[in-house]
Motif scaffolding. Structure first.
Motif, PDB file in Angstrom:
ATOM      1  N   ASP A   3       0.997  -0.983  -0.210  1.00 34.99           N
ATOM      2  CA  ASP A   3       0.134   0.183   0.290  1.00 34.99           C
ATOM      3  C   ASP A   3       0.793   1.165   0.257  1.00 34.99           C
ATOM      4  O   ASP A   3       2.054   1.342   1.329  1.00 34.99           O
ATOM      5  N   LYS A  30      -3.459   1.355   8.556  1.00 35.83           N
ATOM      6  CA  LYS A  30      -4.515  -0.250   8.283  1.00 35.83           C
ATOM      7  C   LYS A  30      -4.439  -1.460   9.848  1.00 35.83           C
ATOM      8  O   LYS A  30      -3.303  -1.225  10.835  1.00 35.83           O
ATOM      9  N   PRO A  38      -7.568  -4.776   1.965  1.00 33.07           N
ATOM     10  CA  PRO A  38      -7.177  -4.412   2.977  1.00 33.07           C
ATOM     11  C   PRO A  38      -7.609  -4.101   4.062  1.00 33.07           C
ATOM     12  O   PRO A  38      -8.871  -2.999   3.331  1.00 33.07           O
ATOM     13  N   THR A  39      -7.321  -3.223   4.940  1.00 34.33           N
ATOM     14  CA  THR A  39      -9.018  -2.848   5.457  1.00 34.33           C
ATOM     15  C   THR A  39      -7.978  -1.545   7.060  1.00 34.33           C
ATOM     16  O   THR A  39      -7.308  -2.024   7.582  1.00 34.33           O
ATOM     17  N   TYR A  40      -8.724  -0.165   6.636  1.00 31.45           N
ATOM     18  CA  TYR A  40      -8.130   0.559   7.658  1.00 31.45           C
ATOM     19  C   TYR A  40      -9.414   1.654   8.546  1.00 31.45           C
ATOM     20  O   TYR A  40     -10.374   1.164   7.968  1.00 31.45           O
ATOM     21  N   ARG A  52     -13.063   0.314   3.682  1.00 30.54           N
ATOM     22  CA  ARG A  52     -12.222  -1.454   3.451  1.00 30.54           C
ATOM     23  C   ARG A  52     -11.710  -1.569   1.510  1.00 30.54           C
ATOM     24  O   ARG A  52     -13.140  -1.688   1.183  1.00 30.54           O
TER      25      ARG A  52
END
Length: 341
Positions: A3, A30, A38-40, A52
């Motif tokens: 990322d 994150k 990837p989830t933040y 997400r």
């Protein structure tokens, strides 16, 4: 591809348009757990949220469809299934350069060990009963009434899945495993007739995909809907019930080898019977369903292992460990299908 830092000003402007009432973006961090999407955590003047996203880089066409996750959670929120509230979905040309959606941040507990060492015997029983209740509620949702009639393909779900994962396994095979060959043949030979049961299936229904209330057994949110589709409800149930059989002293974090009665955790038979009572769904062909679930997981893990060998895994060391589990899963499935387990 890792990322890259976000353009915070551009993202703030976009979130203001996308999320009702959004204002004052402060931070995006994150989560360090291993989601493939990837989830933040997003913090702003207006509150805390979860973003997400698709992973960066070139992706398979059918993978990482966060728009499907957004759609199913939005539909299920209106149908008595505990899911986070979703606020908005971006396009592929978003401020971060890929599709994402924003949902509410649910505070609570996530349990990583199914033995639940952090709670007492009574609470363990209640937590397992809460999981059972949510699964029955999910499978009681009418897909058509929920606007999800086209969320998956029609026809025999198990046949489609066996074909798909057999092809995937063969394409990623690294050694001859007679137990896997025997298992694939047995599944085709023992495929039940299509009984017409169709429900929304989560696809990865397990303890650590749930957020529980800070105290008590309430499931506040069922998360990680990446594998959700329309399918046979017993596929979800048997997938979860693998946990009763997988060894605890392994990367599987199963319940095998534990004194479940002493811990206050229901037996597999009691858990299945309670689900059937709640959902009204008869649990038939259980040996087939369990064998299928072990096969599906083995095929998935074989693919992870092959990518590690090819140098494409995100965590090669972990992937090699996972690869060692494939023969074990195939062996356990052979014991189940032969009536020895």
């Amino acid at each position: 591809m890792e990322d890259q830092p976000f353009d915070m000003d551009a993202l703030a402007d976009e979130l203001h348009e996308l999320v009702p009432g959004f204002s004052g973006l402060h931070a995006v961090e994150k989560f360090n757990t291993g989601q493939s999407n990837p989830t933040y955590r997003v913090e702003a003047d207006s509150g805390k949220y979860v973003l997400r996203a698709k992973p960066p880089g070139t992706l398979l066409k059918s993978a990482h469809q966060v728009d499907r996750e957004y759609r199913v959670m939005k539909a299920l929120a209106k149908n008595n299934v505990p899911v986070p509230k979703v606020y908005g979905l971006s396009g592929e040309d978003s401020a971060i350069g890929r599709m994402y959606f924003v949902m509410e941040l649910i505070e609570g507990r996530i349990f990583w060990d199914p033995a639940l060492p952090e709670v007492n015997k009574q609470e363990r029983a209640a937590i397992y009963d809460g999981m059972n209740d949510v699964l029955a509620r999910l499978h009681s949702v009418d897909p058509e009434a929920a606007g999800l009639a086209d969320f998956g393909r029609s026809g025999n779900y198990f046949a489609r899945q066996i074909r798909r994962w057999s092809e995937q396994y063969i394409a990623s095979k690294t050694e001859e495993l007679p137990d896997m060959e025997r298992l694939m043949e047995w599944l085709w030979d023992n495929l039940p007739d299509d009984d017409g049961l169709v429900s929304v299936v989560h696809g990865d229904y397990r303890l650590d995909n749930m957020i529980f209330a800070p105290h008590g057994e309430e499931v506040r949110a069922l998360i990680d809907w990446e594998l959700s589709t329309l399918g046979h409800p017993l596929a979800d149930l048997s997938y979860q019930c693998m946990q009763w059989r997988l060894p605890h002293k392994s990367g599987f974090r199963g319940l095998g080898g534990l004194d479940r009665e002493e811990l206050g955790i229901p037996s597999e038979a009691d858990y299945v019977a309670r689900y059937s009572e709640r959902s009204g769904i008869a649990v038939n062909n259980w040996t087939f369903c369990l064998s299928f679930s072990f096969f599906r997981l083995a095929a998935i893990l074989q693919g992870v292992y092959k990518r590690a060998i090819d140098g494409n895994a995100s965590n090669p060391e972990r992937a090699h460990e996972i690869g060692k589990a494939v023969p074990q899963l195939a062996s356990m499935a052979n014991s189940i299908m032969s009536g020895k387990a």
